[in-house]
Design an enzyme around this catalytic site. Structure first.
Site, PDB file in Angstrom:
ATOM      1  N   HIS A 205       0.820  -1.209   0.000  1.00 58.41           N
ATOM      2  CA  HIS A 205       0.000   0.000   0.000  1.00 58.41           C
ATOM      3  C   HIS A 205       0.855   1.260   0.000  1.00 58.41           C
ATOM      4  O   HIS A 205       0.534   2.235  -0.687  1.00 58.41           O
ATOM      5  CB  HIS A 205      -0.941  -0.014   1.202  1.00 58.41           C
ATOM      6  CG  HIS A 205      -1.989  -1.075   1.118  1.00 58.41           C
ATOM      7  ND1 HIS A 205      -3.156  -0.918   0.418  1.00 58.41           N
ATOM      8  CD2 HIS A 205      -2.017  -2.337   1.610  1.00 58.41           C
ATOM      9  CE1 HIS A 205      -3.876  -2.019   0.490  1.00 58.41           C
ATOM     10  NE2 HIS A 205      -3.213  -2.895   1.209  1.00 58.41           N
ATOM     11  N   ILE A 206       1.941   1.258   0.757  1.00 56.58           N
ATOM     12  CA  ILE A 206       2.814   2.428   0.781  1.00 56.58           C
ATOM     13  C   ILE A 206       3.662   2.482  -0.485  1.00 56.58           C
ATOM     14  O   ILE A 206       3.744   3.518  -1.154  1.00 56.58           O
ATOM     15  CB  ILE A 206       3.706   2.417   2.035  1.00 56.58           C
ATOM     16  CG1 ILE A 206       2.861   2.543   3.299  1.00 56.58           C
ATOM     17  CG2 ILE A 206       4.736   3.555   1.971  1.00 56.58           C
ATOM     18  CD1 ILE A 206       3.635   2.336   4.581  1.00 56.58           C
ATOM     19  N   ASP A 225       9.442  -7.206  -5.182  1.00 61.95           N
ATOM     20  CA  ASP A 225       8.555  -7.788  -4.178  1.00 61.95           C
ATOM     21  C   ASP A 225       8.646  -9.298  -4.298  1.00 61.95           C
ATOM     22  O   ASP A 225       8.987  -9.831  -5.371  1.00 61.95           O
ATOM     23  CB  ASP A 225       7.118  -7.307  -4.382  1.00 61.95           C
ATOM     24  CG  ASP A 225       6.290  -7.408  -3.109  1.00 61.95           C
ATOM     25  OD1 ASP A 225       5.906  -6.359  -2.565  1.00 61.95           O
ATOM     26  OD2 ASP A 225       6.021  -8.537  -2.650  1.00 61.95           O
ATOM     27  N   GLU A 313      14.158   1.791  19.868  1.00 62.17           N
ATOM     28  CA  GLU A 313      13.611   3.141  19.900  1.00 62.17           C
ATOM     29  C   GLU A 313      13.176   3.485  21.320  1.00 62.17           C
ATOM     30  O   GLU A 313      12.703   2.617  22.063  1.00 62.17           O
ATOM     31  CB  GLU A 313      12.428   3.251  18.938  1.00 62.17           C
ATOM     32  CG  GLU A 313      12.823   3.001  17.487  1.00 62.17           C
ATOM     33  CD  GLU A 313      11.647   3.087  16.523  1.00 62.17           C
ATOM     34  OE1 GLU A 313      10.501   3.261  17.007  1.00 62.17           O
ATOM     35  OE2 GLU A 313      11.863   2.993  15.302  1.00 62.17           O
ATOM     36  N   HIS A 343      10.502   8.055  13.975  1.00 61.43           N
ATOM     37  CA  HIS A 343       9.379   7.167  13.634  1.00 61.43           C
ATOM     38  C   HIS A 343       8.091   7.970  13.431  1.00 61.43           C
ATOM     39  O   HIS A 343       7.060   7.694  14.054  1.00 61.43           O
ATOM     40  CB  HIS A 343       9.172   6.124  14.730  1.00 61.43           C
ATOM     41  CG  HIS A 343       8.502   4.874  14.226  1.00 61.43           C
ATOM     42  ND1 HIS A 343       8.712   3.646  14.798  1.00 61.43           N
ATOM     43  CD2 HIS A 343       7.607   4.658  13.217  1.00 61.43           C
ATOM     44  CE1 HIS A 343       7.986   2.729  14.169  1.00 61.43           C
ATOM     45  NE2 HIS A 343       7.302   3.324  13.198  1.00 61.43           N
ATOM     46  N   ILE A 344       8.148   8.950  12.537  1.00 59.65           N
ATOM     47  CA  ILE A 344       7.012   9.842  12.319  1.00 59.65           C
ATOM     48  C   ILE A 344       6.372   9.627  10.948  1.00 59.65           C
ATOM     49  O   ILE A 344       5.572  10.459  10.501  1.00 59.65           O
ATOM     50  CB  ILE A 344       7.436  11.325  12.441  1.00 59.65           C
ATOM     51  CG1 ILE A 344       8.553  11.659  11.427  1.00 59.65           C
ATOM     52  CG2 ILE A 344       7.874  11.645  13.862  1.00 59.65           C
ATOM     53  CD1 ILE A 344       8.860  13.133  11.301  1.00 59.65           C
ATOM     54  N   GLY A 345       6.673   8.514  10.291  1.00 56.18           N
ATOM     55  CA  GLY A 345       6.126   8.283   8.958  1.00 56.18           C
ATOM     56  C   GLY A 345       4.622   8.431   8.894  1.00 56.18           C
ATOM     57  O   GLY A 345       4.081   9.016   7.956  1.00 56.18           O
TER      58      GLY A 345
END
Length: 461
Positions: A205-206, A225, A313, A343-345
């Site tokens: 999806h990303i 993939d 993290e 980790h703000i994606g």
């Protein structure tokens, strides 16, 4: 008589803890579903059977978005909310009497924690990943886990586009210099991204959204993939990872955390990449061998990198990204043209709101109806809601071991009643049965529960 049904529902163990009554004022958490979408988006629903929603205790950690909190609070559940994760000892203390827990990526629901959750019936991960939960332990103890696998896809894809441009133009180095008072106007090794090759590892999806965005900006897109996928636009799938690494100017990772993806990009892969290429990782911290990345940056093999995820993290915000957390942290921070983000994606208002809605509604449907559509560790089963037009109905939910002969035993117990609807499915060792029975009086509910509870095929501690 309503209290008898409540006792059945809130039994902490046993596969039939959610036997539900729809007699008059039902107290079962599987008897009703209150839609939260605006009426303009769906037909007005029939009135559904009420139950004692105030008996359901929910614990939400890590600043779950307000949209999700509001959905759960409007149901009348008892909702306790924390902005941060909790240390394991505090988490164990809190989780002992809650029916629902909602977390994000920092809270670790290990077997050690879950074995103390005597009343827990469902887990919600308000994020994409579920590797912070012992999914197998949860499944074998009758606890489905829900997540939001798609809601932040656009946010992550947009971040990666920004990082591609930022790395190509060395924007972050120039910005840091300006903040320090240094004017350094240069064009050496600064590039347009038009015409460059973007290699996407993982075309889910990303990755597929990123493909469309990158192509619209003039990039050529190739992807790798493990399964054959239909390419969007003019993107092209390559048969092996080596081909992608050899041809891509920018390599970006969008794969799950699996044994097969641990250190997927290491010394050998960096050697196979173009000289002066760029690496972006916004998937999982275990995917990239960071000491090898540091070496590749220092030797000039890589011209830049962007990392949003890391092997270890911090549990909260603060001055924690140091060598005590990861031994290479200082060396990584001292590199040029490297973008480091915490980790703000998926950390946009839009994504967090969408995640809050999706996961909260999944939790609500399970608590109110027993529906498991979208569960990551559980058979997916669903029946329509019981309404006030269906008096003297009971919904039976039975979670059991997937072994021969169980359905025969269960149907022998249900056979003395009129089964209006029944559906069952299995996933690995776990099987899930849902049945609606009509013309049941309150005195029979306890007998149903005790008979199902006595079967040897249920999961036990």
């Amino acid at each position: 008589m309503a209290s008898a049904a409540r006792d059945i529902v809130q039994r902490p163990k046993g596969p039939s803890r959610t036997v539900s009554s729809s007699l008059g004022s039902s107290s079962s958490p599987t008897a009703t579903f209150h839609p939260t979408l605006p009426h303009s988006r769906r037909a007005s629903p029939k009135q559904l059977k009420p139950f004692a929603t105030e008996d359901i205790k929910i614990l939400l950690l890590e600043n779950v978005n307000q949209t999700g909190r509001d959905i759960l609070a409007r149901q009348g559940y008892q909702v306790e909310f924390f902005k941060t994760s909790l240390p394991e000892d505090q988490l164990i203390e809190k989780i002992r009497d809650v029916h629902v827990i909602g977390i994000r990526s920092k809270t670790k629901l290990t077997a050690n924690v879950l074995q103390e959750a005597k009343s827990l019936i469902v887990i919600g991960c308000f994020c994409i990943g579920t590797n912070q939960v012992d999914l197998d332990y949860a499944a074998k103890h009758g606890i489905p886990v829900f997540n939001s696998p798609f809601s932040n896809s656009r946010s992550v894809a947009e971040l990666v586009v920004g990082e591609i441009i930022g790395l190509a133009r060395q924007l972050y180095d120039r910005s840091n210099e300006m903040h320090k008072g240094t004017w350094n106007k240069v064009s050496n090794k600064c590039w347009e991204i038009r015409g460059k090759v973007l290699g996407i590892i993982g075309y889910g999806h990303i990755g597929s959204q990123l493909s469309v965005l990158a192509e619209s900006m003039g990039m050529q897109v190739i992807f790798y993939d493990v399964v054959n996928l239909m390419a969007l636009g003019t993107a092209r799938q390559v048969p092996v990872l080596t081909d992608l690494l050899r041809d891509a100017d920018f390599v970006t990772c969008h794969v799950p955390e699996l044994p097969e993806t641990e250190n997927m990009i290491g010394p050998r892969e960096f050697e196979q990449m173009k000289n002066g290429s760029y690496l972006i990782n916004a998937s999982r911290g275990s995917v990239v061998d960071i000491p090898a990345l540091i070496d590749a940056m220092r030797t000039g093999k890589l011209a830049g990198a962007a990392l949003d995820v890391f092997p270890s993290e911090p549990a909260g915000n603060g001055d924690y990204f140091v060598n005590n957390l990861n031994s290479w942290a200082e060396g990584l921070r001292n590199l040029n043209n490297i973008i480091l983000t915490p980790h703000i994606g998926g950390s946009t208002e839009e994504a967090q709101s969408a995640i809050g809605i999706e996961v909260a509604e999944s939790l609500m449907r399970y608590v109110n109806e027993g529906a498991t559509l979208g569960a990551v560790n559980f058979p997916e089963v669903n029946l329509r809601s019981l309404t006030l037009d269906e008096p003297n109905h009971v919904r039976v939910i039975y979670i059991h071991r997937n072994i021969p002969g169980v359905l025969r035993k269960v149907n022998a117990i249900l056979g003395d009643h009129n089964v209006d609807k029944q559906v069952t499915d299995s996933r690995g060792e776990v099987a899930y049965l849902m049945a609606d029975i009509s013309n049941v009086n309150q005195s029979e509910i306890k007998d149903l529960f005790e008979s199902l509870e006595a079967l040897s095929c249920k999961f036990r501690d």
